[in-house]
Design a protein around this motif. Sequence first.
Motif, PDB file in Angstrom:
ATOM      1  N   ARG A 129       0.681  -1.498  -0.057  1.00  0.00           N
ATOM      2  CA  ARG A 129      -0.239  -0.077   0.028  1.00  0.00           C
ATOM      3  C   ARG A 129       1.048   0.901   0.220  1.00  0.00           C
ATOM      4  N   ARG A 177       2.535   1.770  -3.283  1.00  0.00           N
ATOM      5  CA  ARG A 177       1.111   2.378  -4.668  1.00  0.00           C
ATOM      6  C   ARG A 177       0.459   3.706  -4.078  1.00  0.00           C
ATOM      7  N   TYR A 178       0.464   3.657  -3.001  1.00  0.00           N
ATOM      8  CA  TYR A 178      -0.724   5.184  -2.529  1.00  0.00           C
ATOM      9  C   TYR A 178       0.696   6.172  -2.132  1.00  0.00           C
ATOM     10  N   GLY A 233       1.125   9.426  -1.298  1.00  0.00           N
ATOM     11  CA  GLY A 233       0.199  10.398  -1.358  1.00  0.00           C
ATOM     12  C   GLY A 233       1.290  11.691  -2.143  1.00  0.00           C
ATOM     13  N   ASP A 234       1.033  13.065  -2.567  1.00  0.00           N
ATOM     14  CA  ASP A 234       1.743  13.855  -2.729  1.00  0.00           C
ATOM     15  C   ASP A 234       3.024  14.336  -2.860  1.00  0.00           C
ATOM     16  N   PRO A 283      -6.804   2.846 -12.931  1.00  0.00           N
ATOM     17  CA  PRO A 283      -5.900   1.795 -11.805  1.00  0.00           C
ATOM     18  C   PRO A 283      -5.014   0.910 -12.847  1.00  0.00           C
ATOM     19  N   SER A 305     -10.018   6.835  -8.406  1.00  0.00           N
ATOM     20  CA  SER A 305      -9.049   5.698  -8.740  1.00  0.00           C
ATOM     21  C   SER A 305      -7.131   6.478  -8.537  1.00  0.00           C
ATOM     22  N   ALA A 306      -7.206   7.935  -8.367  1.00  0.00           N
ATOM     23  CA  ALA A 306      -5.538   7.658  -8.272  1.00  0.00           C
ATOM     24  C   ALA A 306      -5.120   8.753  -7.385  1.00  0.00           C
ATOM     25  N   ALA A 307      -6.495   8.332  -6.039  1.00  0.00           N
ATOM     26  CA  ALA A 307      -6.404   9.223  -4.291  1.00  0.00           C
ATOM     27  C   ALA A 307      -5.309   8.813  -3.962  1.00  0.00           C
ATOM     28  N   GLY A 308      -4.163   9.408  -3.205  1.00  0.00           N
ATOM     29  CA  GLY A 308      -3.103   8.691  -2.586  1.00  0.00           C
ATOM     30  C   GLY A 308      -2.464   7.839  -3.429  1.00  0.00           C
ATOM     31  N   THR A 309      -2.163   8.418  -4.864  1.00  0.00           N
ATOM     32  CA  THR A 309      -0.867   7.917  -5.338  1.00  0.00           C
ATOM     33  C   THR A 309      -0.002   8.682  -5.989  1.00  0.00           C
TER      34      THR A 309
END
Length: 409
Positions: free
Chosen positions: A24, A27-28, A30-31, A228, A276-280
């Motif tokens: 996780r 994959r995520y 954050g900015d 995704p 789909s893009a949140a946290g990536t």
Amino acid sequence: MRNSLDGSMLAAVARRLSEVDTTRAARYPGDAGGRQPVHTCYVPADRVNGDVAAEWGAAALATLRDHAPRAGDFAALLGLPGELAEAVHAKVVAKLSREPVEDLRIDFEDGYGARPDADEDADAVRSAELVAGWADPPPSVGIRFKSFDTRALFERGARTLDLFVTALGRAPVLTLPKVTDVAQVGALVELLTLLEERLELDTGALRFEIQVETTQSIVDAEGRLAIPRFLTAGAGRVSGLHFGTYDYTAGCGLSAAEQHLAHAACDFARHVMQVSAAGTGVRLSDGSSNVLPVGDGVREAWQTHFGLVQRSLAHGFYQGWDMHPAQLVTRYAANFVYYLRNAEPDARRLRTYVDKKSSGVLDEPATAQALAMSLRRALDCGALSAEDIERLCGLTEAELAALAHRETP
């Protein structure tokens, strides 16, 4: 105390969860930080001559002088109270004079069309050499090449990409349009890897935006969410998802009159992009408005554009595409209004959170991060200065950046 689960049982479960946590986090992440432009201005490659950004700024200022030279004109046109209109009008004039374009995309796709190969080759090299020679370029510059949707388009798009990056000698922003299949994303990753090797660029230096402008880029042929899988195939090179208003709405079968950013079909696509893009760390951009502020329709077009930009901001899309220099007026006006209206309450809540004071609102760390990010964006685009931030909430620019990325200042 008596319990029923021993340490070995818990350790086995914990090991499996640790693997999930590691996956996780990768994959995520954050900015990643850094500045996100409030817009992308795209100009057909054959029209890129001289200082495009300065030309757009001058044209925008001329339209502003002709149609809203005073703050009172802004107040009447955009429905702003007098004091806010004064501040916004002054900031728009300053922005258009100082930094009119934040992100420029030299277009070899729809805005450029099909040309003889020799002409496109020459425009690719010429525009790259022009960019390389700019003394004061926009903060972000790149190209949109042709899609990979057919063999002929792939070959043409890949050649333009190669010629431009090779002539420029460094990593520009790259935009891949009209994606219909995950294989197209994988193909671009292969090309960029080869280019980095041949040009001795750092691995991963060449990144790209995906334009979400086909129905297949939302839901694939097997009924799965497509984005995704695009991000996975992008292997860490995808920097943004940019919505394409008119190709997408046409693909949905909407009539020309219904092809606009405020349509519910566009909201659905944007929500899929957002989730789909949140946290990536992949950033989002909204599309454009083709209602241009020209001729006798300047004021009406400005009102339309201002409303659409405000709507995008409220939905969490902090960037959009502009098609005409005069749209810069309402692009910046909408951003400045949005951030100035939110600045004092956001700063007050953030200061309360930092000081751990009691108030009528109990903010979580994620909300504090969002407050800091909003103030950071206001600072980046020129709505607020570093002095304004410190006056409003007592935080330095470095402390604000740390809070925006969940670090302790």
